[in-house]
Write an enzyme that holds these catalytic residues in place. Structure first.
Site, PDB file in Angstrom:
ATOM      1  N   ARG A 103       0.819  -1.203   0.000  1.00  0.00           N
ATOM      2  CA  ARG A 103       0.000   0.000   0.000  1.00  0.00           C
ATOM      3  C   ARG A 103       0.864   1.269   0.000  1.00  0.00           C
ATOM      4  O   ARG A 103       0.561   2.225  -0.697  1.00  0.00           O
ATOM      5  CB  ARG A 103      -0.955  -0.022   1.197  1.00  0.00           C
ATOM      6  CG  ARG A 103      -1.843   1.220   1.353  1.00  0.00           C
ATOM      7  CD  ARG A 103      -2.431   1.742   0.050  1.00  0.00           C
ATOM      8  NE  ARG A 103      -3.103   0.720  -0.734  1.00  0.00           N
ATOM      9  CZ  ARG A 103      -3.399   0.846  -2.019  1.00  0.00           C
ATOM     10  NH1 ARG A 103      -3.062   1.956  -2.676  1.00  0.00           N
ATOM     11  NH2 ARG A 103      -4.020  -0.118  -2.666  1.00  0.00           N
ATOM     12  N   LYS A 138       1.564  25.113  -3.662  1.00  0.00           N
ATOM     13  CA  LYS A 138       0.313  24.471  -3.230  1.00  0.00           C
ATOM     14  C   LYS A 138       0.484  22.956  -3.288  1.00  0.00           C
ATOM     15  O   LYS A 138      -0.094  22.265  -4.119  1.00  0.00           O
ATOM     16  CB  LYS A 138      -0.848  24.941  -4.103  1.00  0.00           C
ATOM     17  CG  LYS A 138      -1.127  26.435  -3.960  1.00  0.00           C
ATOM     18  CD  LYS A 138      -2.206  26.897  -4.924  1.00  0.00           C
ATOM     19  CE  LYS A 138      -2.442  28.403  -4.812  1.00  0.00           C
ATOM     20  NZ  LYS A 138      -3.420  28.905  -5.782  1.00  0.00           N
ATOM     21  N   GLU A 200       3.758  40.335  -7.873  1.00  0.00           N
ATOM     22  CA  GLU A 200       2.431  40.107  -8.443  1.00  0.00           C
ATOM     23  C   GLU A 200       1.778  41.432  -8.803  1.00  0.00           C
ATOM     24  O   GLU A 200       1.798  42.376  -8.017  1.00  0.00           O
ATOM     25  CB  GLU A 200       1.562  39.364  -7.422  1.00  0.00           C
ATOM     26  CG  GLU A 200       0.131  39.139  -7.860  1.00  0.00           C
ATOM     27  CD  GLU A 200      -0.691  38.481  -6.766  1.00  0.00           C
ATOM     28  OE1 GLU A 200      -1.812  38.954  -6.507  1.00  0.00           O
ATOM     29  OE2 GLU A 200      -0.216  37.500  -6.167  1.00  0.00           O
TER      30      GLU A 200
END
Length: 283
Positions: A103, A138, A200
């Site tokens: 697994r 992320k 940004e």
């Protein structure tokens, strides 16, 4: 560029922690009760759907940590494209160890192959343009190193790895500093000479201010393809241009056609579906 494997010293702690999480305080009580200790078996990792492989080294380490007598022979390498039914690797050795590590090996192999497959799909969507697909921060907590590796296996590139290897000034930083210019001034005063500074921007006016302050890169956030094209024209090669926000397989080609250098895509790591891979025993 050729895909460079991650050194074992980087991946073994992750695999070891995952195995310990599974083994708990008593080990594999199911396998130990049912499987004879001297039984050896042969089995294969098989793709249940098409995709791109990543994570074979983690699977290999999982088996080796449980029982060094288990041998994994790769039929495909990380970064290889597979069709449904393809054999990815052959595994041979003590049955107890194989079942105990199964697994953990499949979790890593399926998840990282899913990331690689998602990356390959959007890389294909922008083929023929100058845009490079990059991932973001992320990532799954604790798995950033291997997830970013999987992005590379899928043909993508990596954005910064953490808060310490590049300066990325976001909208909240600008809000606190008071302006684009002040945020860049503060960052440049603190950053070392080898540290790149990206900022940004949401509007063309902000972009003009960032260019006046000679930012190394500009993150063009949630701009339409038309606005992105205008931004690229304004930059005129003076900074690296990065499109970010709302990028999907459906609109990737249109965004890439704007001429941006990079397209950062968070869902490559935070939402990629697992590639269905099974471990099948051979008679």
């Amino acid at each position: 560029m050729p895909l460079t494997p991650l050194p074992r010293i980087m991946i073994e702690p992750l695999v070891r922690a995952t195995l310990l999480e599974d083994l708990g305080r008593a080990g594999d009580i199911t396998t130990d009760a049912i499987v004879p200790p001297d039984l050896t078996v042969k089995c294969v990792f098989a793709a249940r759907q098409p995709g791109v492989v990543a994570g074979l080294d983690l699977a290999r380490v999982a088996f080796a940590l449980i029982d060094p007598a288990i041998r994994l022979e790769a039929m495909k390498e990380d970064g290889a494209t597979v069709a449904k039914g393809d054999i990815i690797a052959r595994v041979e050795g003590p049955a107890r160890g194989i079942l105990t590590a199964e697994r953990t090996a499949l979790n890593f192999l399926g998840h990282l192959s899913g990331v690689a497959s998602a990356t390959a799909s959007i890389v294909a969507a922008v083929k023929g343009t100058k845009a490079h697909i990059v991932c973001t921060r992320k990532t799954t907590p604790g798995l950033r190193t291997i997830e970013k590796y999987a992005v590379r296996a899928g043909g993508g590139s990596n954005h910064r790895f953490g808060l310490n290897d590049a300066v990325l000034i976001k909208d909240n930083h600008v809000a606190i500093a008071g302006s684009i210019s002040e945020a860049l001034r503060r960052a440049r005063a603190r950053a070392g000479h080898l540290v790149k500074i990206e900022i940004e921007v949401d509007t063309l006016a902000q972009l003009a201010e960032a260019l006046d302050q000679k930012a190394d890169a500009v993150l063009l956030d949630n701009m339409s393809p038309q606005m992105l094209a205008e931004a690229v024209k304004m930059v005129a090669g003076r900074a690296v241009t990065e499109a970010s926000g709302g990028i999907t397989l459906q609109n990737a080609a249109e965004i890439a056609a704007s001429g941006v250098d990079l397209m950062s895509v968070g869902w490559l790591t935070h939402s990629a579906a697992v590639l269905d891979i099974g471990l099948d025993f051979l008679e």
